[in-house]
Structures are given as structure tokens and as C-alpha cells.
Design a protein around this motif. Structure first.
Motif, PDB file in Angstrom:
ATOM      1  N   GLY A   3     -23.175  20.096 -23.847  1.00 37.08           N
ATOM      2  CA  GLY A   3     -24.147  20.896 -23.122  1.00 37.08           C
ATOM      3  C   GLY A   3     -24.839  20.144 -21.993  1.00 37.08           C
ATOM      4  O   GLY A   3     -25.008  20.665 -20.881  1.00 37.08           O
ATOM      5  N   ALA A   4     -25.251  18.898 -22.259  1.00 36.76           N
ATOM      6  CA  ALA A   4     -25.964  18.112 -21.255  1.00 36.76           C
ATOM      7  C   ALA A   4     -25.073  17.856 -20.047  1.00 36.76           C
ATOM      8  O   ALA A   4     -25.498  17.996 -18.884  1.00 36.76           O
ATOM      9  N   LYS A   5     -23.823  17.480 -20.312  1.00 36.24           N
ATOM     10  CA  LYS A   5     -22.889  17.229 -19.203  1.00 36.24           C
ATOM     11  C   LYS A   5     -22.597  18.515 -18.430  1.00 36.24           C
ATOM     12  O   LYS A   5     -22.405  18.493 -17.215  1.00 36.24           O
ATOM     13  N   LEU A   6     -22.560  19.612 -19.164  1.00 37.12           N
ATOM     14  CA  LEU A   6     -22.301  20.899 -18.524  1.00 37.12           C
ATOM     15  C   LEU A   6     -23.387  21.225 -17.505  1.00 37.12           C
ATOM     16  O   LEU A   6     -23.108  21.642 -16.378  1.00 37.12           O
ATOM     17  N   LEU A   7     -24.655  21.032 -17.892  1.00 42.95           N
ATOM     18  CA  LEU A   7     -25.765  21.335 -16.985  1.00 42.95           C
ATOM     19  C   LEU A   7     -25.732  20.456 -15.745  1.00 42.95           C
ATOM     20  O   LEU A   7     -26.008  20.915 -14.635  1.00 42.95           O
ATOM     21  N   VAL A   8     -25.388  19.186 -15.928  1.00 42.59           N
ATOM     22  CA  VAL A   8     -25.285  18.264 -14.786  1.00 42.59           C
ATOM     23  C   VAL A   8     -24.188  18.730 -13.825  1.00 42.59           C
ATOM     24  O   VAL A   8     -24.367  18.748 -12.599  1.00 42.59           O
ATOM     25  N   ALA A   9     -23.045  19.124 -14.400  1.00 43.69           N
ATOM     26  CA  ALA A   9     -21.922  19.581 -13.581  1.00 43.69           C
ATOM     27  C   ALA A   9     -22.287  20.844 -12.812  1.00 43.69           C
ATOM     28  O   ALA A   9     -21.944  20.995 -11.626  1.00 43.69           O
ATOM     29  N   ILE A  10     -23.005  21.748 -13.479  1.00 44.58           N
ATOM     30  CA  ILE A  10     -23.427  22.994 -12.822  1.00 44.58           C
ATOM     31  C   ILE A  10     -24.346  22.681 -11.646  1.00 44.58           C
ATOM     32  O   ILE A  10     -24.198  23.236 -10.545  1.00 44.58           O
ATOM     33  N   ASP A  11     -25.297  21.784 -11.856  1.00 37.83           N
ATOM     34  CA  ASP A  11     -26.239  21.427 -10.780  1.00 37.83           C
ATOM     35  C   ASP A  11     -25.511  20.818  -9.586  1.00 37.83           C
ATOM     36  O   ASP A  11     -25.851  21.092  -8.431  1.00 37.83           O
ATOM     37  N   GLU A  12     -24.518  19.991  -9.845  1.00 38.62           N
ATOM     38  CA  GLU A  12     -23.759  19.367  -8.759  1.00 38.62           C
ATOM     39  C   GLU A  12     -23.008  20.420  -7.935  1.00 38.62           C
ATOM     40  O   GLU A  12     -22.979  20.362  -6.705  1.00 38.62           O
ATOM     41  N   ILE A  13     -22.411  21.387  -8.629  1.00 46.08           N
ATOM     42  CA  ILE A  13     -21.673  22.448  -7.937  1.00 46.08           C
ATOM     43  C   ILE A  13     -22.625  23.293  -7.084  1.00 46.08           C
ATOM     44  O   ILE A  13     -22.338  23.609  -5.930  1.00 46.08           O
ATOM     45  N   VAL A  14     -23.759  23.635  -7.670  1.00 52.16           N
ATOM     46  CA  VAL A  14     -24.734  24.461  -6.957  1.00 52.16           C
ATOM     47  C   VAL A  14     -25.209  23.758  -5.694  1.00 52.16           C
ATOM     48  O   VAL A  14     -25.298  24.360  -4.614  1.00 52.16           O
ATOM     49  N   ASN A  15     -25.513  22.455  -5.793  1.00 52.39           N
ATOM     50  CA  ASN A  15     -26.048  21.712  -4.645  1.00 52.39           C
ATOM     51  C   ASN A  15     -24.984  21.437  -3.582  1.00 52.39           C
ATOM     52  O   ASN A  15     -25.239  21.555  -2.384  1.00 52.39           O
ATOM     53  N   GLU A  16     -23.790  21.073  -4.022  1.00 51.83           N
ATOM     54  CA  GLU A  16     -22.749  20.705  -3.072  1.00 51.83           C
ATOM     55  C   GLU A  16     -22.135  21.915  -2.393  1.00 51.83           C
ATOM     56  O   GLU A  16     -21.915  21.928  -1.182  1.00 51.83           O
ATOM     57  N   LYS A  17     -21.858  22.952  -3.160  1.00 47.75           N
ATOM     58  CA  LYS A  17     -21.165  24.115  -2.616  1.00 47.75           C
ATOM     59  C   LYS A  17     -22.111  25.244  -2.213  1.00 47.75           C
ATOM     60  O   LYS A  17     -21.677  26.227  -1.624  1.00 47.75           O
ATOM     61  N   GLN A  18     -23.382  25.071  -2.542  1.00 47.09           N
ATOM     62  CA  GLN A  18     -24.389  26.095  -2.233  1.00 47.09           C
ATOM     63  C   GLN A  18     -23.980  27.457  -2.796  1.00 47.09           C
ATOM     64  O   GLN A  18     -23.979  28.471  -2.105  1.00 47.09           O
ATOM     65  N   ILE A  19     -23.611  27.412  -4.077  1.00 48.53           N
ATOM     66  CA  ILE A  19     -23.188  28.617  -4.787  1.00 48.53           C
ATOM     67  C   ILE A  19     -24.228  28.939  -5.860  1.00 48.53           C
ATOM     68  O   ILE A  19     -24.818  28.050  -6.472  1.00 48.53           O
ATOM     69  N   SER A  20     -24.440  30.203  -6.092  1.00 44.40           N
ATOM     70  CA  SER A  20     -25.435  30.655  -7.062  1.00 44.40           C
ATOM     71  C   SER A  20     -25.191  30.067  -8.459  1.00 44.40           C
ATOM     72  O   SER A  20     -24.059  30.041  -8.950  1.00 44.40           O
ATOM     73  N   ARG A  21     -26.266  29.612  -9.102  1.00 42.78           N
ATOM     74  CA  ARG A  21     -26.184  29.077 -10.474  1.00 42.78           C
ATOM     75  C   ARG A  21     -25.684  30.150 -11.440  1.00 42.78           C
ATOM     76  O   ARG A  21     -24.871  29.879 -12.331  1.00 42.78           O
ATOM     77  N   ASN A  22     -26.174  31.356 -11.272  1.00 41.98           N
ATOM     78  CA  ASN A  22     -25.750  32.448 -12.161  1.00 41.98           C
ATOM     79  C   ASN A  22     -24.249  32.715 -12.040  1.00 41.98           C
ATOM     80  O   ASN A  22     -23.599  33.062 -13.027  1.00 41.98           O
ATOM     81  N   LEU A  23     -23.720  32.564 -10.819  1.00 46.93           N
ATOM     82  CA  LEU A  23     -22.291  32.787 -10.626  1.00 46.93           C
ATOM     83  C   LEU A  23     -21.481  31.756 -11.416  1.00 46.93           C
ATOM     84  O   LEU A  23     -20.455  32.091 -12.029  1.00 46.93           O
ATOM     85  N   ILE A  24     -21.945  30.508 -11.422  1.00 52.59           N
ATOM     86  CA  ILE A  24     -21.248  29.463 -12.174  1.00 52.59           C
ATOM     87  C   ILE A  24     -21.303  29.755 -13.672  1.00 52.59           C
ATOM     88  O   ILE A  24     -20.302  29.631 -14.394  1.00 52.59           O
ATOM     89  N   LEU A  25     -22.461  30.149 -14.167  1.00 54.29           N
ATOM     90  CA  LEU A  25     -22.621  30.464 -15.593  1.00 54.29           C
ATOM     91  C   LEU A  25     -21.715  31.624 -15.994  1.00 54.29           C
ATOM     92  O   LEU A  25     -21.067  31.591 -17.054  1.00 54.29           O
TER      93      LEU A  25
END
Length: 472
Positions: A4-26
Motif C-alpha cells: 500500500g505505501a509503495k502504491l501511494l508513492v507511485a500514484i503521487d509520482e504519476i500524478v505529478n509527472e504526467k499531470q493526470i487526475s489522482r482519481n483516474l489512476i485509482l
């Protein structure tokens, strides 16, 4: 299943780098897990996925129907087993949710989630870039050239790339990798390479955008640009207009000592820009567009949008331009077919002279005298052989004098010296016919049907430049 912890870190990186919605990743993670189960276990199963956004823990459950007799253990559970697992309150037809935690499923789910997220990122990035740049369609953009191929330039522009075909570059553009380039964003499209921009430096809109950038009165629409005609990299004509009587549209566009228009010219690889005043009256607009050429007479056929224009003999070549270049620009600017002829040709063909242009008969006579004096002074001191271009508009008598002297001296063009000894026998002030072989059948040019000039052909616009630079 997934840390879970690694998952949240990965999600944050995608959101910041690609400027994609967090909800879309989830949602993409949930979809991947569901598809993994449906693909490898049971396509008819109902899978519920929940992600704790604080801890990143994923809970996967399979929905089962409570029945008296089980026929499909992937979709159903017996009443007795259901009561044991979920409580005595459970009855037939209830729904219960069984955790899915098998090691095999976890491995398949991780793989499927990765594939889904990659695809979703690509699609979301296309949408994100398209939404960001679509508003810039038709506006100036600046980027860095990252590839200079034979047929195109590839330009990096912040989050995406612009493609500029060589045919949309000015013929003298010579951009190399690493150089900055300014262009017009003609279109924004979605492609496999994410949001893609198609650019141009040859369109009329590119010139308009540069004018808008450098001239506040155009940006604020105090001055309107009514029409533009371009020979990209060589010369342009623009027609401007202002309802404010206190504003000189041409002066405002040129700027003090040419400060404004020179910036536009520099961006266009020294493309010269002629400015004229737009007029609702078609005849006056054509007259204005021909400046600095003076017009003696003009007649128009509104039905066919065709105009016969008579100009001084001495300015015919200036009105036509080399290869018809000057006349083409005027035709494109006014959207009229123009038949341009000299005064002597009009007299020869018995065409009525209306004297409704911007040159009177007195001014015409003065122009002829001035030009004759200029020619005399030029050839009395000139030691090079006169070319056809130098003599094309001379009265016949003066042309014959030069021709005779050339024959007497048996000179070879452009190889030996030539000196006119005496022009005292020059022609009287009355107009003589031009050399008919040179002036014959000159009729120019329909707007979109004109042939383009060879790119490497040089155009002599010196007289135009003298006119437009005199007030700078």
C-alpha cells in the motif's frame, strides 16, 4: 497483494509527472484488478475493489449469491456455509462478499494493473495535453528544434511536440537542432505521440499574429488588418484600417524609425512588408494597394471582379514586378483580377483614359520629365552596358540612340565598357509607343490561380523599399 505505501508513492509520482487526475489512476487500478479476475478466473463474476487512500491497502471481494443448492461455486454459496461465515441473519437470495487473496490472483492482478495504468496514462496524457493546448490554436508558439529532417522540423514545446513541414517554412529558414523557433499553431491534434501541434511560418495568420504581438493598436483592435497577401520570405502587403480619425494606421504599424515593423520583418527572414489603407470602394482599394505606383485610370467590372488599370509607362515594370510578383500580391490582397497596362499601350489600343486615379495629366508630365533627367544623368556617367531591364521603359527615340551607339562600338554585353556620349537629341515631351514586344499582352492575375514564383528567384523591390523607408 500490493504494498500500500509503495502504491501511494507511485500514484503521487504519476500524478505529478504526467499531470493526470489522482482519481483516474485509482480507477485504473480498480479496473486492472477486476479484469485480471474476469480474464483468468470467471468473466461473469462480480468483483468489488476498494482502495484505502490513506494507507494504500487494497481490498478485493467477490460477490456471491446465497442459494439453497449451489450450481456454480464461482458465483454462488450455500445457505449453510453463508450462515457459518457471515452470520445467522443471512437468508436465501442475500448477497455476500468473499475476500479474494490467492497468491496466483495477486500476481496476475499486479501484471494486469500495470498494463491498464500504462494505457490509461497514455490516453489521459493525450487528453490532458490536448485540453491544455487547444486554446492556443491560431496563436504564436515558441519551442526548441529537436530534429531537423529533410521534410520537417520537430520542435519541443513544453509538454509536447510540434511538427512543422518544410513546405510551411520560409524558403530561407535554416533552423538547426537546439535553435529556438517561433511559429503559428495551425492545429492541435491527438495522435499516438500524445497531443501534437502542427505549425506554420508561411501562413497569413502567422504574419497577422506577429503584427498583433508588436503593434498594440492591432492587438487592441483600434487598427484592423483587413487583408494580407504574402510571398513568404520575400514580400507581403497588408491592408489596414481604423475608425479613429486621430490614428494614422500606416504610421502606427511602421512605428518610430520603423521600430515596430522591423521586428516583424526580422522574424520573417527580412521579408519586406508594404502597408496600404483599406477602402470599401474597390477602385480606391486597388489604387491604394498599388502604391507607390501611381494610377492614371481604372475601370472595374464588378460582376467578374476584373479591373483595367493604366499606369505611367515609367512605372509599369514596378507595378508588374519581376515575374509578375508585385501584381500577384495586389491581386491576392484585393481579390480582383487586374489587367495592368502602360499609358502608351492604352493610347495605342484606344482605351478610354478616365483620369480617375491618383495621378493627373500635369503630374504625369512632371514625372516623365523627372525620369528623363534621371536617365540622362545615369547614362552619361554609367560605364556598364545597359540591360533590357534598364531600358525597358525608355521612349523609343532614346532606346534607338543607345542601340545605335552599341552597334557602332561593337560592344559585348556585360564584358566591355559602354559610354553614351550625347543625349542632346532626346525625344520631345510627347509620349511615344513603348517597345511593343516587351509590353505586349500583359494581363495579371487571378487570386488563387496564379503560378508561384521559383523560390530562388530574386525580386527587385528597390523602388518599393525607397518608398516605404523614406519616412522611417
Amino acid at each position: 497483494m500490493i504494498d500500500g505505501a509503495k502504491l501511494l508513492v507511485a500514484i503521487d509520482e504519476i500524478v505529478n509527472e504526467k499531470q493526470i487526475s489522482r482519481n483516474l489512476i485509482l480507477e485504473s487500478i480498480k479496473e486492472g484488478i477486476k479484469k485480471a479476475y474476469e480474464k483468468h478466473f470467471d468473466p461473469e463474476a462480480t468483483i468489488i475493489v476498494d482502495i484505502d487512500q490513506k494507507t494504500g491497502q487494497i481490498k478485493v471481494e467477490k460477490e456471491l449469491a446465497v442459494v439453497k443448492k449451489v450450481e456454480d461455486d464461482l458465483l454462488e454459496i450455500g445457505l449453510k456455509e453463508a450462515k457459518t461465515k457471515y452470520g445467522e441473519q443471512i437468508t436465501v437470495d442475500d448477497k455476500v462478499y468473499e475476500p479474494v487473496n490467492s497468491e496466483e490472483f495477486s500476481r496476475l492482478a499486479i501484471f494486469q494493473v500495470g498494463q491498464i495504468i500504462k494505457q490509461q496514462i497514455k490516453e489521459a496524457e493525450k487528453d490532458s495535453i490536448f485540453d491544455e493546448y487547444i486554446a492556443q490554436k491560431g496563436h504564436l508558439m515558441t519551442g526548441i528544434v529537436i530534429a531537423a529532417e529533410e521534410k520537417y522540423l520537430l520542435v519541443e514545446v513544453e509538454r509536447t511536440f510540434a511538427y512543422i513541414s518544410r513546405r510551411n517554412l520560409i524558403f530561407s529558414d535554416n533552423y538547426e537542432v537546439g535553435q529556438q523557433i517561433t511559429f503559428l499553431a495551425e492545429d492541435i491534434v491527438k495522435s499516438k505521440n500524445a497531443g501534437q501541434i502542427t505549425g506554420s511560418r508561411t501562413s497569413n495568420d502567422f504574419l497577422y499574429s506577429l503584427l498583433e504581438r508588436e503593434i498594440p493598436e492591432i492587438f487592441e483592435q483600434v487598427i484592423e488588418v483587413k487583408a494580407i497577401a504574402r510571398d513568404p520570405g520575400r514580400r507581403s502587403k497588408i491592408a489596414v484600417y481604423s475608425t479613429n480619425e486621430n490614428i494614422d494606421p500606416i504610421g502606427a504599424c511602421v512605428g518610430s524609425r520603423g521600430s515596430r515593423i522591423n521586428k516583424v520583418t526580422a522574424e520573417l527572414q527580412d521579408e519586406k512588408i508594404d502597408i496600404c489603407i483599406y477602402d470599401d470602394n474597390s477602385q480606391q482599394f486597388i489604387i491604394n494597394s498599388l502604391s507607390p505606383v501611381k494610377v492614371i485610370s481604372i475601370t472595374t467590372n464588378d460582376g467578374g471582379k476584373e479591373a483595367d488599370v493604366v499606369v505611367p509607362d515609367e512605372q509599369l515594370s514596378l507595378a508588374i514586378g519581376k515575374g509578375g510578383s508585385a501584381a500577384k500580391l495586389v491581386a491576392k490582397l484585393t481579390k480582383w483580377k487586374l489587367n495592368i497596362m502602360s499609358y502608351s499601350e492604352a493610347l495605342t489600343n484606344q482605351i478610354e483614359i478616365l483620369w480617375n486615379g491618383n495621378l493627373t495629366s500635369e503630374e504625369l508630365t512632371a514625372l516623365q520629365v523627372k525620369l528623363k533627367d534621371k536617365i540622362k544623368g545615369k547614362y552619361l556617367t554609367n560605364t556598364s552596358v545597359p540591360t533590357v531591364e534598364m531600358t525597358v521603359n525608355l521612349p523609343v527615340e532614346e532606346f534607338e540612340i543607345i542601340e545605335e551607339q552599341m552597334a557602332e562600338e561593337t560592344m559585348i554585353l556585360n564584358e566591355e565598357e559602354y559610354q553614351v556620349d550625347d543625349l542632346s537629341e532626346a525625344a520631345p515631351e510627347v509620349l511615344a509607343e513603348e517597345i511593343q514586344e516587351i509590353e505586349k499582352n500583359i494581363s495579371y492575375f487571378e487570386n488563387e490561380q496564379l503560378e508561384s514564383q521559383d523560390e530562388d528567384e530574386e525580386i527587385n523591390y528597390d523602388d518599393y523599399d525607397d518608398y516605404y523607408n523614406q519616412d522611417k
